[in-house]
Design a protein around this motif. Structure first.
Motif, PDB file in Angstrom:
ATOM      1  N   PRO A 120       0.816  -1.220   0.000  1.00  0.00           N
ATOM      2  CA  PRO A 120       0.000   0.000   0.000  1.00  0.00           C
ATOM      3  C   PRO A 120       0.847   1.266   0.000  1.00  0.00           C
ATOM      4  O   PRO A 120       0.326   2.357  -0.210  1.00  0.00           O
ATOM      5  CB  PRO A 120      -0.807  -0.124   1.298  1.00  0.00           C
ATOM      6  CG  PRO A 120       0.025  -0.995   2.177  1.00  0.00           C
ATOM      7  CD  PRO A 120       0.725  -1.960   1.274  1.00  0.00           C
ATOM      8  N   GLN A 121       2.144   1.124   0.239  1.00  0.00           N
ATOM      9  CA  GLN A 121       3.009   2.303   0.299  1.00  0.00           C
ATOM     10  C   GLN A 121       4.218   2.139  -0.620  1.00  0.00           C
ATOM     11  O   GLN A 121       4.691   1.032  -0.870  1.00  0.00           O
ATOM     12  CB  GLN A 121       3.493   2.555   1.731  1.00  0.00           C
ATOM     13  CG  GLN A 121       2.373   2.952   2.688  1.00  0.00           C
ATOM     14  CD  GLN A 121       2.894   3.337   4.060  1.00  0.00           C
ATOM     15  OE1 GLN A 121       3.918   2.865   4.506  1.00  0.00           O
ATOM     16  NE2 GLN A 121       2.154   4.216   4.742  1.00  0.00           N
ATOM     17  N   PHE A 122       4.697   3.286  -1.088  1.00  0.00           N
ATOM     18  CA  PHE A 122       5.889   3.339  -1.940  1.00  0.00           C
ATOM     19  C   PHE A 122       6.850   4.319  -1.252  1.00  0.00           C
ATOM     20  O   PHE A 122       6.691   5.534  -1.344  1.00  0.00           O
ATOM     21  CB  PHE A 122       5.519   3.817  -3.340  1.00  0.00           C
ATOM     22  CG  PHE A 122       6.647   3.792  -4.328  1.00  0.00           C
ATOM     23  CD1 PHE A 122       6.968   2.635  -5.015  1.00  0.00           C
ATOM     24  CD2 PHE A 122       7.402   4.935  -4.579  1.00  0.00           C
ATOM     25  CE1 PHE A 122       8.010   2.620  -5.936  1.00  0.00           C
ATOM     26  CE2 PHE A 122       8.431   4.925  -5.494  1.00  0.00           C
ATOM     27  CZ  PHE A 122       8.739   3.762  -6.174  1.00  0.00           C
ATOM     28  N   GLU A 123       7.814   3.782  -0.524  1.00  0.00           N
ATOM     29  CA  GLU A 123       8.683   4.620   0.306  1.00  0.00           C
ATOM     30  C   GLU A 123       9.842   5.188  -0.512  1.00  0.00           C
ATOM     31  O   GLU A 123      10.611   4.439  -1.123  1.00  0.00           O
ATOM     32  CB  GLU A 123       9.219   3.820   1.490  1.00  0.00           C
ATOM     33  CG  GLU A 123       8.128   3.424   2.473  1.00  0.00           C
ATOM     34  CD  GLU A 123       8.691   2.877   3.769  1.00  0.00           C
ATOM     35  OE1 GLU A 123       9.926   2.678   3.863  1.00  0.00           O
ATOM     36  OE2 GLU A 123       7.901   2.639   4.709  1.00  0.00           O
ATOM     37  N   ILE A 124       9.933   6.512  -0.482  1.00  0.00           N
ATOM     38  CA  ILE A 124      10.992   7.221  -1.201  1.00  0.00           C
ATOM     39  C   ILE A 124      11.924   7.828  -0.156  1.00  0.00           C
ATOM     40  O   ILE A 124      11.540   8.759   0.568  1.00  0.00           O
ATOM     41  CB  ILE A 124      10.417   8.335  -2.086  1.00  0.00           C
ATOM     42  CG1 ILE A 124       9.291   7.777  -2.962  1.00  0.00           C
ATOM     43  CG2 ILE A 124      11.510   8.986  -2.925  1.00  0.00           C
ATOM     44  CD1 ILE A 124       8.350   8.822  -3.486  1.00  0.00           C
ATOM     45  N   VAL A 125      13.110   7.299  -0.056  1.00  0.00           N
ATOM     46  CA  VAL A 125      14.056   7.728   0.973  1.00  0.00           C
ATOM     47  C   VAL A 125      14.991   8.791   0.409  1.00  0.00           C
ATOM     48  O   VAL A 125      15.612   8.589  -0.640  1.00  0.00           O
ATOM     49  CB  VAL A 125      14.875   6.530   1.501  1.00  0.00           C
ATOM     50  CG1 VAL A 125      15.967   7.002   2.445  1.00  0.00           C
ATOM     51  CG2 VAL A 125      13.962   5.538   2.204  1.00  0.00           C
ATOM     52  N   PHE A 126      15.067   9.914   1.104  1.00  0.00           N
ATOM     53  CA  PHE A 126      16.046  10.942   0.771  1.00  0.00           C
ATOM     54  C   PHE A 126      17.289  10.663   1.616  1.00  0.00           C
ATOM     55  O   PHE A 126      17.228  10.676   2.850  1.00  0.00           O
ATOM     56  CB  PHE A 126      15.502  12.339   1.089  1.00  0.00           C
ATOM     57  CG  PHE A 126      14.601  12.885   0.016  1.00  0.00           C
ATOM     58  CD1 PHE A 126      14.980  13.980  -0.754  1.00  0.00           C
ATOM     59  CD2 PHE A 126      13.370  12.301  -0.234  1.00  0.00           C
ATOM     60  CE1 PHE A 126      14.149  14.478  -1.757  1.00  0.00           C
ATOM     61  CE2 PHE A 126      12.526  12.783  -1.230  1.00  0.00           C
ATOM     62  CZ  PHE A 126      12.919  13.877  -1.995  1.00  0.00           C
ATOM     63  N   ALA A 127      18.401  10.388   0.949  1.00  0.00           N
ATOM     64  CA  ALA A 127      19.625  10.029   1.663  1.00  0.00           C
ATOM     65  C   ALA A 127      20.787  10.833   1.114  1.00  0.00           C
ATOM     66  O   ALA A 127      20.832  11.171  -0.072  1.00  0.00           O
ATOM     67  CB  ALA A 127      19.906   8.534   1.509  1.00  0.00           C
ATOM     68  N   GLY A 128      21.718  11.114   1.990  1.00  0.00           N
ATOM     69  CA  GLY A 128      22.883  11.870   1.561  1.00  0.00           C
ATOM     70  C   GLY A 128      23.722  12.284   2.745  1.00  0.00           C
ATOM     71  O   GLY A 128      23.462  11.889   3.890  1.00  0.00           O
ATOM     72  N   ALA A 129      24.724  13.066   2.478  1.00  0.00           N
ATOM     73  CA  ALA A 129      25.657  13.480   3.517  1.00  0.00           C
ATOM     74  C   ALA A 129      25.005  14.498   4.451  1.00  0.00           C
ATOM     75  O   ALA A 129      23.980  15.115   4.134  1.00  0.00           O
ATOM     76  CB  ALA A 129      26.923  14.058   2.897  1.00  0.00           C
ATOM     77  N   PHE A 130      25.624  14.648   5.580  1.00  0.00           N
ATOM     78  CA  PHE A 130      25.229  15.645   6.571  1.00  0.00           C
ATOM     79  C   PHE A 130      25.257  17.036   5.933  1.00  0.00           C
ATOM     80  O   PHE A 130      26.217  17.414   5.281  1.00  0.00           O
ATOM     81  CB  PHE A 130      26.238  15.523   7.717  1.00  0.00           C
ATOM     82  CG  PHE A 130      26.043  16.452   8.856  1.00  0.00           C
ATOM     83  CD1 PHE A 130      24.872  16.441   9.587  1.00  0.00           C
ATOM     84  CD2 PHE A 130      27.050  17.320   9.228  1.00  0.00           C
ATOM     85  CE1 PHE A 130      24.710  17.282  10.660  1.00  0.00           C
ATOM     86  CE2 PHE A 130      26.901  18.164  10.295  1.00  0.00           C
ATOM     87  CZ  PHE A 130      25.726  18.147  11.011  1.00  0.00           C
ATOM     88  N   SER A 131      24.160  17.770   6.063  1.00  0.00           N
ATOM     89  CA  SER A 131      24.043  19.137   5.523  1.00  0.00           C
ATOM     90  C   SER A 131      24.113  19.192   4.003  1.00  0.00           C
ATOM     91  O   SER A 131      24.521  20.205   3.430  1.00  0.00           O
ATOM     92  CB  SER A 131      25.134  20.049   6.113  1.00  0.00           C
ATOM     93  OG  SER A 131      24.970  20.178   7.505  1.00  0.00           O
TER      94      SER A 131
END
Length: 801
Positions: free
Chosen positions: A46-57
């Motif tokens: 039921p969900q499509f998870e979109i993860v925002f990932a990256g370095a600090f700041s």
């Protein structure tokens, strides 16, 4: 995700039916179905998870704010928090925020970790006000030494600790000692999501929040799309960084927006490279990755930075389908000031009201205002024919900002938003989520399932043709079995020979564990027996045996004692070696017979002959031959022990020295007493001679002798028995003719039953695949339909064969 097409309502059940059919076939059970299961979960989830990932700041939070055009997430240079933020869809009248706090234990752990990193000797006791004041003072001193809170990692860690302490003090009543307390925004008396988001955005509050769940009304979040903001992969607290890596590897993650810093830093960091590698290992993500080089505005003012970024993209991301350049800061605030006017100074009195406040009466300049003025003055993005802008040194940054917008108005804001790349990024991710996401998920499932379907189809076709081609009459079945008899005997004969050859090779290559264990026991018993014989050897007994052999003499020389000792030791060692070899042979052939009895060819031989064709009798006879030969070999080997070692009397050796010393001791008198007193020396002399000889036998020569005997005898037996099996055709035919009537009846019934089972499986397969294909057709994926099994397929196979 919701609203699956009607044709896809039972998709999960149909796919699982195909996978269950695969598992029912022993030859196909080893097939890897993990990718199919992952793809199926993505389609029906039921969900499509979109993860925002990256370095600090790197600007993840600001980018999300820009994407949704709402100021939800906290975003500040140097902000350190392990908070995971989830943003899900909600109808307009049901927008809300749910806040989950860290426990006191978790806050203490973070505080202790940061204190250790900063080199503070003071224990991080967060419940003592005087300790908190000391820690704040230390952090402020570090920030001042470093030239600002964002100037170094150490300064960022100092700022992180201050925020953590402030957040703990401000929210003490909401924090439990061991558990993570969860509150709705109503429990904080927030009337709308804006107030709750404003509370959560404050750095001190954010630092003690474990998770923030936003439920917002935005088209991008419809159809089950969930945006997740994660801590930086190089966050000051290692535990926080690991949360991001864990989320990237989690099977629920469906897509990743990888926010990268090279536009500002010039190069990929070690952590960013590691992030890209980890993403590739998650089968739930595949190519659903959006590479976003944020803070692109930094390259507008630095030609070298721009060139390095262009080179990086052309080399490392040339084949990536989704690469974007953005400035989250300019894009987000550009969208916010678009709705302001001169009356609120284009947001200074509304959007930036909290930021411009100052305790000394002078207005502060928000970061966006500085970047806006910089964009107008130096970016080179604005055409002089369309925008004639001056940034005056005699005006404050805020005054320049208000004047420029008053002069240029909406066209400048639109140009700023366009140059920020946010619109392009939003359009692309929206197009993907609305138009491409669902068909791609179904396409992935179809592609992964196709390999399974092809294997099942081929397997069913092969089984069906094989069973369908069998005789359906008893006489025909009997005739077929008799025709196959000679071939079956040859196969049994061949398999027996191969088995014996394999067993021999295992032995001579030291790969038979049981034989190696038995041989090591033989070696150990021989060495222990030699030690026992040397320790119990009696010179007095040897002296008596020597004088009895020569009745005329009343004394005996040292050499006579040694001669008696040599015969005695050699004969005793022969006894133990013979016994060990007998045990070795018994164990080996006993194990061999057990393996033969458990083999398929042995069972087949009983079916064809009613007996084992003389195999066990031959093996046991071979065991007796090997025992006799090996016993003779052991006798010959130990008989050589009677001879002294070749270098026993060599000059310069310890043995000749020991011999002379012993001789000197025994020559003190002519009675037996001097010999008995020299017993330790004589035992040592015997040890010097026998230990190397026994070691040479048990560690080198004996094993080669055993290997040679076993190989010669077993292979000869195998060859003889192979021929013997082939010569029993007449007996096998006579025996089979007695049993084939009932066996043929049983086999015909069994074949028909098996054929019906295969038909049922094919029907089940075709039903499931047809439903899946209907679903794929409803998604217009006509090029990804799965293969069904038709009568024409069987006819083609028969024609080809």
């Amino acid at each position: 995700m919701s609203n699956l097409p009607t044709q896809c309502e039972n998709l999960k059940q149909q796919v699982e039916t195909v996978l269950q059919l695969l598992q029912q076939e022993p030859s196909l059970r080893s097939e890897d179905i993990a990718s199919v299961q992952t793809s199926l979960e993505k389609v029906v989830s039921p969900q499509f998870e979109i993860v925002f990932a990256g370095a600090f700041s790197a600007g993840k939070s600001m980018l999300i704010n820009a994407l949704l055009e709402r100021e939800l997430l906290y975003s500040a240079e140097g902000h350190a928090t392990g908070t995971e933020c989830r943003i899900e869809y909600a109808p307009l009248d049901q927008e809300r925020v749910v806040l989950t706090f860290l426990s006191e234990v978790e806050i203490r752990e973070q505080a202790s970790f940061l204190c250790e990193k900063l080199g503070f000797q003071t224990a991080a006791n967060i419940n003592q006000p005087e300790i908190i004041d000391l820690l704040r003072q230390g952090c402020n001193a570090i920030i001042q030494q470093e030239g600002g809170e964002s100037k170094s990692e150490r300064a960022k860690q100092g700022r992180a600790l201050i925020l953590l302490l402030d957040g703990y003090e401000a929210n003490r009543q909401h924090i439990q000692t061991m558990k993570n307390a969860t509150y709705s925004m109503e429990q904080f008396n927030f009337s709308n999501i804006k107030e709750a988001a404003g509370y959560a955005r404050r750095g001190s509050n954010s630092s003690v929040l474990k998770r923030i769940e936003y439920y917002c009304n935005h088209p991008l979040l419809e159809d089950g799309n969930v945006i997740i903001d994660t801590p930086g992969i190089d966050a000051p607290v290692e535990k926080d960084a690991q949360l991001t890596y864990a989320k990237i590897q989690h099977p629920d993650t469906s897509a990743v927006v990888c926010v990268l810093k090279p536009a500002a830093a010039g190069d990929m960091t070690k952590e960013e490279t590691e992030l890209l590698e980890i993403m590739r290992d998650n089968g739930g993500i595949r190519d659903r990755i959006f590479y976003t080089f944020n803070r692109i505005d930094e390259t507008w003012y630095n030609t070298q930075l721009k060139q390095r970024l262009d080179d990086l993209i052309s080399k490392e991301f040339r084949d990536a389908p989704r690469v974007y350049k953005t400035s989250g800061l300019l894009g987000f605030y550009g969208s916010q000031i678009k709705h302001t006017t001169i009356s609120d100074r284009f947001g200074l009195d509304s959007v930036f009201a909290d930021t411009v406040k100052s305790s000394n009466g002078r207005e502060e300049t928000p970061q966006f205002i500085n970047e806006f003025n910089r964009y107008c003055a130096n970016s080179g993005k604005l055409s002089s024919s369309h925008f004639r802008i001056s940034v005056n040194s005699y005006e404050t940054p805020n005054e320049n900002y208000v004047r420029i917008l008053a002069e240029q108005g909406t066209p400048l804001i639109n140009q700023l938003i366009q140059d920020s790349g946010i619109e392009e990024f939003r359009t692309a991710i929206t197009k993907y989520l609305v138009e491409e996401k669902r068909p791609q998920l179904f396409e992935n499932l179809a592609d992964d399932l196709e390999d399974v379907c092809i294997k099942l189809k081929k397997h069913y076709q092969t089984e069906y043709i094989k069973l369908d081609s069998q005789p359906r009459e008893i006489e025909g079945m009997k005739a077929q079995e008799l025709q196959r008899l000679n071939q079956q005997l040859q196969q049994v004969s061949k398999e027996f020979g191969q088995h014996i050859t394999e067993e021999v090779n295992l032995i001579i290559n030291h790969s038979c564990d049981a034989f190696e264990r038995d041989f090591r026991q033989l070696q150990g018993r021989m060495i222990r027996r030699l030690d026992e014989l040397l320790n119990t050897f009696s010179v007095a007994d040897a002296y008596q045996r020597s004088t009895r052999s020569h009745p005329r003499n009343s004394t005996a020389p040292l050499l006579a004692i040694l001669v008696e000792a040599f015969y005695y030791l050699a004969n005793e060692l022969e006894d133990i070696l013979s016994e060990c070899c007998q045990q070795l042979v018994n164990n080996l052939f006993g194990q061999l017979i057990d393996k033969i009895r458990k083999s398929e060819y042995y069972r087949q031989l009983y079916r064809l002959l009613g007996n084992d064709g003389g195999i066990e009798e031959q093996v046991k006879a071979t065991a007796k031959n090997v025992s006799v030969i090996l016993d003779n070999a052991a006798s010959a080997e130990c008989d050589r022990f009677v001879r002294e070692s070749p270098r026993f009397y060599d000059e310069g050796t310890f043995s000749i020295y020991q011999f002379r010393q012993t001789l000197l001791q025994t020559s003190q008198s002519y009675d037996s007493q001097s010999m008995v007193e020299a017993e330790p020396a004589i035992r040592q002399l015997l040890k010097l001679d026998f230990e190397p000889k026994v070691s040479q036998t048990v560690c080198k020569s004996l094993r080669q002798t055993i290997n040679t005997i076993l190989k010669k005898q077993l292979l000869a037996m195998a060859q003889e028995q192979e021929d013997n099996i082939l010569q029993q055709y007449s007996q096998a035919r006579a025996y089979l003719e007695k049993t084939l009537q009932q066996e043929a009846e049983d086999k015909i019934l069994s074949n028909q039953r098996l054929l019906n089972v295969v038909k049922e499986k094919i029907d089940g397969y075709n039903t499931a695949v047809s439903h899946i294909n209907n679903c794929l057709q409803s998604m217009q994926l006509y090029d990804h339909l799965l293969p069904v099994i038709s009568n024409e397929d069987f006819q083609q196979i028969v024609a080809d064969s």
